[in-house]
Design a protein around this motif. Structure first.
Motif, mmCIF file in Angstrom:
data_model
loop_
_atom_site.group_PDB
_atom_site.id
_atom_site.type_symbol
_atom_site.label_atom_id
_atom_site.label_comp_id
_atom_site.label_asym_id
_atom_site.label_seq_id
_atom_site.Cartn_x
_atom_site.Cartn_y
_atom_site.Cartn_z
ATOM 1 N N LEU A 65 -32.374 -23.366 53.446
ATOM 2 C CA LEU A 65 -33.170 -22.387 54.182
ATOM 3 C C LEU A 65 -32.811 -22.337 55.657
ATOM 4 O O LEU A 65 -33.062 -21.329 56.331
ATOM 5 N N LYS A 66 -32.198 -23.399 56.169
ATOM 6 C CA LYS A 66 -31.882 -23.453 57.594
ATOM 7 C C LYS A 66 -30.931 -22.340 58.025
ATOM 8 O O LYS A 66 -30.948 -21.901 59.171
ATOM 9 N N GLN A 67 -30.082 -21.885 57.082
ATOM 10 C CA GLN A 67 -29.095 -20.879 57.453
ATOM 11 C C GLN A 67 -29.714 -19.510 57.742
ATOM 12 O O GLN A 67 -29.076 -18.639 58.321
ATOM 13 N N TYR A 68 -30.973 -19.337 57.342
ATOM 14 C CA TYR A 68 -31.649 -18.058 57.588
ATOM 15 C C TYR A 68 -32.536 -18.105 58.830
ATOM 16 O O TYR A 68 -32.917 -17.067 59.368
ATOM 17 N N VAL A 69 -32.881 -19.314 59.262
ATOM 18 C CA VAL A 69 -33.836 -19.497 60.353
ATOM 19 C C VAL A 69 -33.274 -18.992 61.673
ATOM 20 O O VAL A 69 -32.098 -19.209 61.996
ATOM 21 N N GLY A 70 -34.123 -18.299 62.435
ATOM 22 C CA GLY A 70 -33.709 -17.810 63.739
ATOM 23 C C GLY A 70 -34.513 -16.588 64.143
ATOM 24 O O GLY A 70 -35.495 -16.234 63.501
ATOM 25 N N SER A 116 -22.841 -13.844 56.622
ATOM 26 C CA SER A 116 -22.875 -15.252 57.006
ATOM 27 C C SER A 116 -21.685 -15.581 57.892
ATOM 28 O O SER A 116 -20.553 -15.184 57.626
ATOM 29 N N GLU A 117 -21.945 -16.324 58.975
ATOM 30 C CA GLU A 117 -20.886 -16.736 59.903
ATOM 31 C C GLU A 117 -21.195 -18.139 60.383
ATOM 32 O O GLU A 117 -22.256 -18.406 60.934
ATOM 33 N N ASN A 118 -20.250 -19.054 60.140
ATOM 34 C CA ASN A 118 -20.419 -20.438 60.592
ATOM 35 C C ASN A 118 -21.737 -21.055 60.111
ATOM 36 O O ASN A 118 -22.430 -21.762 60.865
#
Length: 386
Positions: free
Chosen positions: A302-307, A363-365
């Protein structure tokens, strides 16, 4: 309580506004109160009236119990229930934490063709319940036409805030507030959200107004310890500013002007020409319960979506997790919070609101750059990572 700007908005009670904030502020309703009083006072005030309340079990909206199997609310709230009937579904309201089926909706005449001017609306509807609710109180209808200067009590639960900051998210707590009626016209009772420093006879000790989601909720008048329903939450004139700030004007449907219609409909003697809509669920309607099917996903994923993501209107949508990264949320520009669950590859669905879905792209990095929100009406909104 959402503003009513056109018939299109009235019929789309489940949509997001163009700035990516949900028009109904999720499943709760609340009061916006004066800033210089202890919050506990407003919470305690609500307890006096909770037995009269009916939660319409929509993303927003409330009603008031007025007879054994009758609830009075706003027509623009009842639209959502009739839509479910047309789609072959039953609808259940919530009274004293118990779900009770609605078996008839009656909208007042002229509702189907309102003018652009809010003042012309006839925003009132009756809901008939299949069974009698227990452990409740019934509010009497206010029949006199002497409403001006009367103290009114409003109750709701959801978006909170005060007159200085406006709307400030929600915590699900039920609050009460008071105000004093300034005008009584053919369709409306109105009052202003007065600043505590304002030298006016209309300022009340627990001054407040309804918040986003309070549509259909009551304005009570208490006489000789008897609770009367005088008004129904309909729309707010923000005077060119934001909702919930000092100076805005509330417009509540004036119940005293509809007494004959209400009594005729409840006794079964109403003239069909008096109502634009009488809708009942089909005999084979299903008791549909929205429950999206979740897939397993590791908290670290889920961290990859957080922001934070920015919309085309330059407002911010925050994406974050709670409970050690196991719960997934977004917060819109009006500080309304929604929980989502994973339902597909890079896809999420609202836990409560059918048709409200998210998809992450590009998705990037190890992080995603684009967020697309798919709305209940089938349209989409896009936001880019900041």
């Amino acid at each position: 309580m959402k503003r009513i700007n056109s018939i299109a908005l009235l019929l789309m009670v489940l949509l997001l506004s163009m700035n990516f904030s949900y028009t109904t502020s999720n499943e709760h309703e609340l009061m916006i109160t004066r800033h210089d009083k202890d919050e506990a006072d407003f919470l305690k005030l609500a307890e006096k009236f909770e037995k009269y309340m009916c939660l319409l079990n929509l993303p927003d909206c409330e009603g008031t119990i007025i007879a054994d199997q009758w609830v009075l609310s706003a027509a623009h709230c009842a639209v959502a229930i009739t839509e479910k009937f047309y789609n072959g579904r039953k609808h259940f309201v919530i009274i004293d934490d118990v779900e009770i089926e609605v078996d008839k909706v009656i909208m007042y005449k002229e509702w189907g063709n309102p003018q652009a001017d809010n003042s012309s609306l006839k925003d009132i509807a009756l809901l008939h319940l299949k069974t009698k609710p227990m452990n409740v109180m019934q509010a009497k209808l206010y029949v006199d036409e002497d409403e001006v200067d009367k103290l009114v009590y409003m109750v709701g639960r959801g978006d909170k805030g005060d007159g200085l900051i406006g709307i400030n998210g929600n915590d699900g707590k039920k609050r009460g507030a008071t105000n004093r009626i300034e005008t009584a016209t053919k369709n409306w009772l109105t009052w202003t959200f007065d600043h505590p420093d304002t030298k006016t006879k209309y300022l009340t000790e627990y001054e407040g107004i309804s918040g986003p989601g309070d549509s259909g909720g009551p304005a009570f008048v208490v006489k000789n310890d008897i609770v009367y329903l005088a008004g129904i939450s309909s729309w707010q004139d923000t005077k060119g500013g934001d909702e919930g700030l000092y100076g805005v004007v509330e417009n509540y449907t004036r119940v005293s002007q509809y007494i004959q219609w209400i009594n005729k409909e409840m006794t079964g003697n109403g003239d069909i020409s008096e109502a634009i809509l009488r809708v009942e669920p089909a005999p084979d309607a299903i008791a549909y319960k929205y429950k999206p099917k979740a897939i397993d996903i590791h908290a670290s994923t889920l961290k990859q979506y957080v922001g934070e993501y920015k919309t085309v209107k330059n407002t911010t949508v925050k994406v974050y997790t709670k409970e050690n990264g196991t719960k997934f949320y977004i917060m819109t520009s009006d500080n309304s919070e929604y929980e989502f669950i994973p339902t597909g590859k890079h896809k999420f669905s609202s836990k409560k609101i059918e048709g409200f879905n998210l998809e992450f792209k590009n998705s990037e990095n190890g992080v995603f750059k684009e967020l697309i929100a798919k709305l209940p009406d089938g349209t989409s909104r896009e936001a880019i990572r900041k």
